[in-house]
Design a protein around this motif. Structure first.
Motif, PDB file in Angstrom:
ATOM      1  N   ALA A 290     -23.907  22.319 -13.008  1.00  0.00           N
ATOM      2  CA  ALA A 290     -23.609  23.776 -12.738  1.00  0.00           C
ATOM      3  C   ALA A 290     -24.488  24.691 -12.768  1.00  0.00           C
ATOM      4  O   ALA A 290     -24.705  25.345 -11.758  1.00  0.00           O
TER       5      ALA A 290
ATOM      6  N   ASN B  65     -26.361  23.772  -9.274  1.00  0.00           N
ATOM      7  CA  ASN B  65     -25.787  24.338  -8.241  1.00  0.00           C
ATOM      8  C   ASN B  65     -26.024  25.862  -8.149  1.00  0.00           C
ATOM      9  O   ASN B  65     -26.254  26.438  -7.023  1.00  0.00           O
ATOM     10  N   LYS B  66     -25.686  26.342  -9.343  1.00  0.00           N
ATOM     11  CA  LYS B  66     -26.056  27.976  -9.482  1.00  0.00           C
ATOM     12  C   LYS B  66     -27.452  28.456  -8.881  1.00  0.00           C
ATOM     13  O   LYS B  66     -27.517  29.624  -8.119  1.00  0.00           O
TER      14      LYS B  66
END
Ligand code: FE2
Ligand code: FE2
Length: 481
Positions: free
Chosen positions: A264, A267-268
């Motif tokens: 996560a 990706n962020k």
């Protein structure tokens, strides 16, 4: 009296009729204070006055065998619980196949049986000792509770083995029970019996990897002992397996939550390259190559627990009807194995080759193969799916069984994770590619700061999808003093 009813009134909750056996009760009550000294001295460091939301085994029915509630760990009810006796059970394998299961120790196998129980028993307090300092850096109250749940249950497994020793082995059983409290994980003079149980569990990633890989060895060993023709051992191990599943869940979901947090964050931040470890680490999450190296370490150390690929001890224990194969009662063969063969990876002229050997001598190998398949399926179904769903091009892969071994066929050589044999110089040069480097470990250590606010989690691990006992992840699983 209903044999399976749990007596919960005495000092030691049990369903083995302790009240009707004063000699055994006395032996256990004498052992109890030394046990508590061990728990306070070598069990969880700190937190002994905290109220922890723990499950306690209160029965042996499939449903409703445990209750949940706040407990101070030293007041945990460590009990002795055996799975129900199966009417007319017979020995399922080996030279005594078809004979009634033993309710007393078969004299000719006494020493072998005692050794099996002692080795299993020794691993239980060892893991508690290995994990004793983790409380100080728990990434959440949820995780802190899970750590302590594993600790009290491993300690209950020690009780389970000590019960067998004291009930069935007289004076030497009592001495073995004392020795189980005397050996210390990692101690130079008096170490635990098996190598992986003398390794350090220095941080929470190690704890999650340990519960995934090493508790899974426990599962395989318990399954093999659950097949035992010595009925009290079989029944003891069958109940222990009920608890063991949760330990592996903690490892499986723990590493899974680490992967979730990493993916996560990547990706962020728009990081697609998993090998851009500097940028990933700057996000306060653990980079994927470091997770792979940790898996390499824990997997290879755990494989050593299965012993040598070819083993006369394993053959003897099988022939004697004391230790079976994984799911022995579901295997479709003669369960005697005279004349049968099994394929084993061996080292021949500097090459890894597959060779058919007598199945009886390859029982360790077979159990290890079953273990590898079980671990592999957990990795594919949980860990790699998380990475895949996040759209990141990376897979956690198990290293080759020849990689980083201390015991068995491959102890004498060095191999890379793909199983290519390499020289000592190349190994030394590339070691940090394969196994966690000092720098990797220091980075992981730098993330280990405690989070004690209910519902909050450290940056490097995602919250769980569900909590324990139907409670949310934000539940106050530990009430700190
Ligand atoms: Fe255990
Ligand atoms: Fe366990």
């Amino acid at each position: 009296m209903n044999e399976m009813a749990v007596d919960y009134d005495g000092l030691i909750p049990n369903n083995v009729g302790l009240n009707a056996d004063p000699r055994l009760r006395r032996a256990l009550e004498q052992w109890h204070p030394s046990y508590l000294d061990w728990w306070m001295d070598r069990g969880p460091d700190g937190f002994q006055a905290a109220e922890v939301y723990l499950r306690t085994a209160v029965g042996v029915d499939q449903e409703g065998w445990a209750k949940f509630g706040y407990v101070r760990m030293p007041e945990y009810r460590w009990g002795i619980l055996l799975a129900p006796q199966v009417e007319g059970r017979t020995i399922g394998f080996g030279a005594h196949k078809g004979e009634p299961a033993w309710q007393e120790v078969p004299g000719e196998y006494r020493a072998m049986l005692r050794r099996l129980i002692v080795v299993q028993g020794d691993t239980e307090p060892a893991s508690v000792e290995q994990q004793r300092r983790l409380g100080a850096t728990a990434p959440s109250l949820y995780d802190l509770r899970n750590l302590f749940q594993v600790n009290v249950e491993e300690a209950r497994h020690l009780w389970a083995m000590v019960y067998l020793l004291q009930k069935y082995f007289g004076r030497d059983g009592r001495e073995e029970a004392e020795d189980l409290l005397r050996r210390r994980s990692g101690d130079r003079d008096s170490p635990r019996l098996l190598g992986a149980f003398n390794e350090r569990t220095p941080d929470w990633l190690a704890f999650f990897m340990f519960t995934f890989f090493t508790d899974r060895d426990g599962k395989m060993q318990l399954h093999a002992l659950a097949q035992s023709g010595f009925d009290p051992l079989s029944r003891t191990c069958r109940f222990m397996l009920t608890e063991e599943a949760h330990h592996m869940f903690i490892g499986q979901s723990g590493v899974g939550r680490v992967l979730e947090a990493t993916c996560a964050a990547m990706n962020k931040a728009g990081i697609a390259d998993p090998y851009d470890t500097g940028s990933v680490r700057a996000l306060g999450v653990i980079d994927l190559p470091t997770l792979q190296k940790r898996a390499n370490f824990h997997f290879s150390a755990t494989l050593d627990l299965f012993g040598s690929e070819l083993s006369t001890n394993a053959a003897n224990a099988f022939n004697a009807g004391l230790k079976g194969r994984y799911l022995e009662d579901q295997i479709d063969d003669d369960h005697v194995l005279t004349g049968a063969t099994y394929p084993v990876l061996r080292l021949k002229d500097g090459q890894v080759v597959r060779e058919d050997v007598p199945a009886l001598s390859a029982l360790n190998m077979r159990l290890r193969d079953d273990y590898v398949a079980d671990a592999q399926s957990g990795i594919e179904r949980w860990w790699n799916r998380i990475v895949e769903r996040a759209g990141i091009d990376f897979r956690i892969a198990l290293p080759h069984v020849a990689f980083n071994r201390r015991i068995g066929e491959f102890a004498a050589i060095e191999a890379d994770p793909a199983g290519n044999i390499i020289g000592a110089a190349e190994w030394a040069r590339r070691r940090d590619e394969f196994l966690p480097s000092a720098d990797d470990d220091a980075f992981v250590a730098s993330l280990m700061t405690p989070v004690h606010e209910p519902g909050k989690f450290a940056s490097w691990v995602a919250p769980p999808r569900a909590g324990i006992d139907g409670k949310p992840g934000s539940f106050e699983y530990v009430r700190l003093e």
